[in-house]
Design a protein around this motif. Structure first.
Motif, PDB file in Angstrom:
ATOM      1  N   VAL A 104       0.860  -1.185   0.000  1.00 54.98           N
ATOM      2  CA  VAL A 104       0.000   0.000   0.000  1.00 54.98           C
ATOM      3  C   VAL A 104       0.895   1.234   0.000  1.00 54.98           C
ATOM      4  CG1 VAL A 104      -1.780   1.309   1.218  1.00 54.98           C
ATOM      5  CG2 VAL A 104      -1.822  -1.202   1.249  1.00 54.98           C
ATOM      6  N   ASP A 105       0.705   2.087  -1.011  1.00 51.21           N
ATOM      7  CA  ASP A 105       1.449   3.339  -1.123  1.00 51.21           C
ATOM      8  C   ASP A 105       0.658   4.443  -0.437  1.00 51.21           C
ATOM      9  OD1 ASP A 105       2.680   5.703  -1.835  1.00 51.21           O
ATOM     10  OD2 ASP A 105       2.194   5.536  -3.975  1.00 51.21           O
ATOM     11  N   ALA A 106       1.074   4.800   0.784  1.00 50.92           N
ATOM     12  CA  ALA A 106       0.477   5.930   1.499  1.00 50.92           C
ATOM     13  C   ALA A 106       1.572   6.945   1.828  1.00 50.92           C
ATOM     14  CB  ALA A 106      -0.220   5.444   2.767  1.00 50.92           C
ATOM     15  N   LEU A 107       2.501   7.109   0.904  1.00 52.26           N
ATOM     16  CA  LEU A 107       3.617   8.029   1.116  1.00 52.26           C
ATOM     17  C   LEU A 107       3.175   9.482   0.966  1.00 52.26           C
ATOM     18  CD1 LEU A 107       6.399   6.060  -0.797  1.00 52.26           C
ATOM     19  CD2 LEU A 107       6.378   6.553   1.662  1.00 52.26           C
ATOM     20  N   PHE A 108       2.672   9.827  -0.221  1.00 50.58           N
ATOM     21  CA  PHE A 108       2.254  11.204  -0.507  1.00 50.58           C
ATOM     22  C   PHE A 108       0.987  11.136  -1.358  1.00 50.58           C
ATOM     23  CE2 PHE A 108       6.862  11.186  -0.048  1.00 50.58           C
ATOM     24  CZ  PHE A 108       7.068  12.175   0.895  1.00 50.58           C
ATOM     25  N   GLY A 109      -0.028  11.889  -0.996  1.00 50.70           N
ATOM     26  CA  GLY A 109      -1.282  11.866  -1.745  1.00 50.70           C
ATOM     27  C   GLY A 109      -1.560  13.200  -2.398  1.00 50.70           C
ATOM     28  N   THR A 110      -2.741  13.754  -2.120  1.00 47.78           N
ATOM     29  CA  THR A 110      -3.161  15.021  -2.710  1.00 47.78           C
ATOM     30  C   THR A 110      -2.264  16.170  -2.267  1.00 47.78           C
ATOM     31  OG1 THR A 110      -5.456  14.300  -2.849  1.00 47.78           O
ATOM     32  CG2 THR A 110      -5.075  16.666  -2.807  1.00 47.78           C
ATOM     33  N   GLY A 111      -1.943  17.054  -3.199  1.00 49.89           N
ATOM     34  CA  GLY A 111      -1.205  18.272  -2.877  1.00 49.89           C
ATOM     35  C   GLY A 111       0.281  18.203  -3.104  1.00 49.89           C
ATOM     36  N   LEU A 112       0.797  17.098  -3.645  1.00 45.50           N
ATOM     37  CA  LEU A 112       2.238  16.985  -3.881  1.00 45.50           C
ATOM     38  C   LEU A 112       2.685  18.014  -4.920  1.00 45.50           C
ATOM     39  CD1 LEU A 112       4.594  15.099  -2.964  1.00 45.50           C
ATOM     40  CD2 LEU A 112       4.220  13.833  -5.088  1.00 45.50           C
ATOM     41  N   SER A 113       3.739  18.762  -4.590  1.00 46.53           N
ATOM     42  CA  SER A 113       4.208  19.808  -5.496  1.00 46.53           C
ATOM     43  C   SER A 113       5.547  19.484  -6.151  1.00 46.53           C
ATOM     44  CB  SER A 113       4.326  21.142  -4.748  1.00 46.53           C
ATOM     45  OG  SER A 113       5.219  21.021  -3.652  1.00 46.53           O
ATOM     46  N   ARG A 114       6.225  18.453  -5.653  1.00 45.93           N
ATOM     47  CA  ARG A 114       7.490  18.043  -6.257  1.00 45.93           C
ATOM     48  C   ARG A 114       7.611  16.530  -6.181  1.00 45.93           C
ATOM     49  NH1 ARG A 114      11.408  17.255  -2.203  1.00 45.93           N
ATOM     50  NH2 ARG A 114      10.761  18.018  -0.140  1.00 45.93           N
ATOM     51  N   GLY A 115       8.460  15.993  -7.028  1.00 44.74           N
ATOM     52  CA  GLY A 115       8.589  14.552  -7.097  1.00 44.74           C
ATOM     53  C   GLY A 115       9.333  13.944  -5.918  1.00 44.74           C
ATOM     54  N   LEU A 116       9.258  12.636  -5.798  1.00 43.38           N
ATOM     55  CA  LEU A 116      10.001  11.910  -4.775  1.00 43.38           C
ATOM     56  C   LEU A 116      11.490  11.953  -5.126  1.00 43.38           C
ATOM     57  CD1 LEU A 116       7.043  10.812  -4.605  1.00 43.38           C
ATOM     58  CD2 LEU A 116       8.033   8.620  -3.951  1.00 43.38           C
ATOM     59  N   ASP A 117      12.348  11.905  -4.111  1.00 42.83           N
ATOM     60  CA  ASP A 117      13.768  11.808  -4.428  1.00 42.83           C
ATOM     61  C   ASP A 117      14.033  10.459  -5.098  1.00 42.83           C
ATOM     62  OD1 ASP A 117      14.134  11.169  -1.047  1.00 42.83           O
ATOM     63  OD2 ASP A 117      14.947   9.763  -2.513  1.00 42.83           O
ATOM     64  N   ALA A 118      15.079  10.408  -5.863  1.00 43.46           N
ATOM     65  CA  ALA A 118      15.335   9.251  -6.722  1.00 43.46           C
ATOM     66  C   ALA A 118      15.424   7.945  -5.944  1.00 43.46           C
ATOM     67  CB  ALA A 118      16.617   9.480  -7.524  1.00 43.46           C
ATOM     68  N   LYS A 119      16.036   7.993  -4.754  1.00 39.91           N
ATOM     69  CA  LYS A 119      16.197   6.768  -3.968  1.00 39.91           C
ATOM     70  C   LYS A 119      14.848   6.252  -3.473  1.00 39.91           C
ATOM     71  CE  LYS A 119      18.753   4.823  -0.046  1.00 39.91           C
ATOM     72  NZ  LYS A 119      19.647   5.128   1.100  1.00 39.91           N
ATOM     73  N   LEU A 120      13.981   7.160  -3.001  1.00 39.35           N
ATOM     74  CA  LEU A 120      12.665   6.752  -2.519  1.00 39.35           C
ATOM     75  C   LEU A 120      11.798   6.243  -3.666  1.00 39.35           C
ATOM     76  CD1 LEU A 120      10.668   6.484  -0.213  1.00 39.35           C
ATOM     77  CD2 LEU A 120      10.047   8.903  -0.555  1.00 39.35           C
ATOM     78  N   ALA A 121      11.848   6.937  -4.813  1.00 42.42           N
ATOM     79  CA  ALA A 121      11.073   6.496  -5.979  1.00 42.42           C
ATOM     80  C   ALA A 121      11.524   5.114  -6.440  1.00 42.42           C
ATOM     81  CB  ALA A 121      11.216   7.508  -7.115  1.00 42.42           C
ATOM     82  N   ALA A 122      12.823   4.862  -6.414  1.00 45.35           N
ATOM     83  CA  ALA A 122      13.345   3.557  -6.832  1.00 45.35           C
ATOM     84  C   ALA A 122      12.889   2.459  -5.882  1.00 45.35           C
ATOM     85  CB  ALA A 122      14.865   3.605  -6.906  1.00 45.35           C
ATOM     86  N   ASN A 123      12.848   2.743  -4.574  1.00 48.92           N
ATOM     87  CA  ASN A 123      12.384   1.753  -3.615  1.00 48.92           C
ATOM     88  C   ASN A 123      10.890   1.494  -3.744  1.00 48.92           C
ATOM     89  OD1 ASN A 123      14.247   0.602  -1.259  1.00 48.92           O
ATOM     90  ND2 ASN A 123      15.098   2.557  -1.964  1.00 48.92           N
ATOM     91  N   LEU A 124      10.118   2.541  -4.007  1.00 45.31           N
ATOM     92  CA  LEU A 124       8.682   2.361  -4.239  1.00 45.31           C
ATOM     93  C   LEU A 124       8.442   1.451  -5.439  1.00 45.31           C
ATOM     94  CD1 LEU A 124       5.696   2.979  -3.767  1.00 45.31           C
ATOM     95  CD2 LEU A 124       6.005   5.111  -5.059  1.00 45.31           C
TER      96      LEU A 124
END
Length: 464
Positions: free
Chosen positions: A114-134
């Motif tokens: 379950v991805d509950a990291l960031f939902g509504t209102g995100l203004s910038r992307g995830l850092d590369a390391k976190l995005a890769a782990n997701l």
């Protein structure tokens, strides 16, 4: 809950604030959201082992609530987070979890994620390391869920701010958001569900396209009372005939194809009227029984086509302007468009007609509708229907098989027919867009535009 209301990130915040101002504590709203999402996940995944990724904000707080409630049902749940919680409600939800929280970068995969990291209102992307782990954890899971929106999606535009893996199910909380319908974000999950958490979205002017409620002709109806559609033909008779057939099958009582030359073939139900000069066309359009005029499909782009379009624009009838008519109007200027016309541009036609307007596709459609005083069907993989008064309807991604010649002509004919039947331009645009998508769904794969015509009666029957 089957919700058709759509709220922007700012509107969602205001709606939540209104609930809190009514006496519902913010944390209670988080409990509602978590409980609604947990119920959906439970029904989908049962007791399969599950990993919840919880971010630092309230989306992560929802995740901690989900984890606690699923654990109470006997689900083997682990929670991982990239850091500490930062809001009052998410801190409370994390404390109520009362179990270990793993570092997200060290988390082992699970059958469900379950991805509950960031939902509504995100203004910038995830850092590369976190995005890769997701992505790593999502790709290894058999079942995947995104809470409200997948992390990395811009709420109001549908833009992908960072790498976003495909989720099996996206659980919208309280109301749909623009990104749930706009590309490329809407291609980031296989199924979308909207969960009711007590948010009042009734005041929004933005809705999801829904099946229309259509009426059968009255017992005393005749061909003229049902609506006469005139289609202005031109250089490509086939395109005009596709539009005529669509109009005839979409409820119009009669369709008149006004052409410069004789047209051979086509259904006998389509009345062909030869008119070569502007005076001939004006006489043809002088019939007071005409309820809608369509110009554009197969019209051409030269002087002859321009001369044929002028009497249409001055006819005083409700208009649908498509394809070549939009090309010619881009040269003539927006002032040449009669107020209340329905325009059906794809991306290239839109930019040619209105320029590179700023903002999301919704913003651009609304501004174009306002400045042209027209109703717009801004076509594409995500279609936006906009009116000058600020109403807007978003269509879910339709069949990719619609990317073939002639399907736009069919849509234009559908719009003209629905306009002729009941006279409301915005409603006509919405009904036609839904019928077009439903006919494509019924046609299946590898169809051609003509195949949509065959499916229209069944699509209409499903709405009676």
């Amino acid at each position: 809950m089957r919700s058709h209301a759509i709220l922007t990130a700012a509107q969602m915040r205001k709606a939540e604030e209104a609930v809190i101002a009514s006496g519902v504590p913010e944390y209670e709203l988080m409990e509602r959201a978590g409980a609604a999402a947990a119920e959906i996940i439970w029904r989908a995944g049962g007791k399969r082992d599950l990993l919840l990724l919880c971010g630092p904000g309230n989306n992560g707080g929802d995740g901690f609530v989900i984890a606690r409630l699923l654990r109470a049902r006997g689900v083997p749940v682990r929670v991982a987070a990239p850091g500490e919680s930062r809001t009052a409600s998410s801190l409370r939800a994390r404390a109520a979890w009362d179990a270990p929280v793993e570092p997200v970068f060290d988390a082992a995969p699970a059958t469900q994620i379950v991805d509950a990291l960031f939902g509504t209102g995100l203004s910038r992307g995830l850092d590369a390391k976190l995005a890769a782990n997701l992505r790593r954890l999502t790709d290894r899971a058999s079942f995947s869920y995104a809470v409200d929106l997948p992390s990395g999606v811009q709420t109001d535009t549908g833009e992908l701010l960072s790498d976003v893996p495909l989720s099996g199910l996206c659980i919208a909380l309280g109301a749909l958001k623009p990104a749930h319908l706009l590309q490329p974000a809407s291609g980031c999950w296989q199924r979308l569900i909207c969960a009711d958490i007590g948010i009042d979205a009734s005041g929004t002017k933005m809705q999801r396209l829904s099946p229309p409620h259509l009426l059968r002709p009255e017992p005393r109806a005749h061909k003229y009372s049902r609506g006469l559609v005139a289609v202005m033909g031109g250089e490509m008779a086939g395109a005009g005939m596709l539009a005529c057939q669509a109009a005839a099958r979409a409820g119009a009582g009669m369709v008149r194809h006004i052409t410069p030359d004789k047209v051979h073939g086509g259904p006998g139900a389509i009345v062909t009227q030869q008119a070569r000069t502007a005076a001939d066309i004006a006489r043809s359009l002088g019939d007071s029984r005409i309820r809608a005029v369509l110009a554009g499909p197969g019209l051409g782009r030269g002087k002859d086509a321009s001369d044929r379009l002028k009497p249409v624009l001055g006819s005083g009838h409700p208009l649908v302007l498509d394809a070549d008519a939009l090309f010619l109007l881009a040269e003539a200027g927006l002032d040449a468009i009669p107020p209340g016309a329905i325009l059906t541009p794809h991306e290239g036609e839109f930019v040619r007609l209105f320029g590179n307007l700023p903002g999301s596709k919704i913003d651009r459609a609304l501004e174009a509708a306002r400045c042209s005083r027209s109703i717009l069907i801004y076509k594409g993989a995500d279609s936006v229907i906009a009116a000058p008064d600020g109403r807007v309807v978003l269509s879910s991604a339709g069949s990719s098989w619609l990317s073939t010649a002639g399907t736009g002509d069919v849509l234009a004919g559908l719009v003209a027919a629905r306009l002729a039947v009941m006279g409301d331009g915005f409603r006509a645009a919405c009904e036609a867009s839904w019928l077009h998508g439903e006919a494509a769904r019924r046609a299946g794969a590898a169809f051609i535009a003509d195949d949509l015509l065959v499916e229209l009666p069944a699509a209409i029957a499903s709405c009676l």
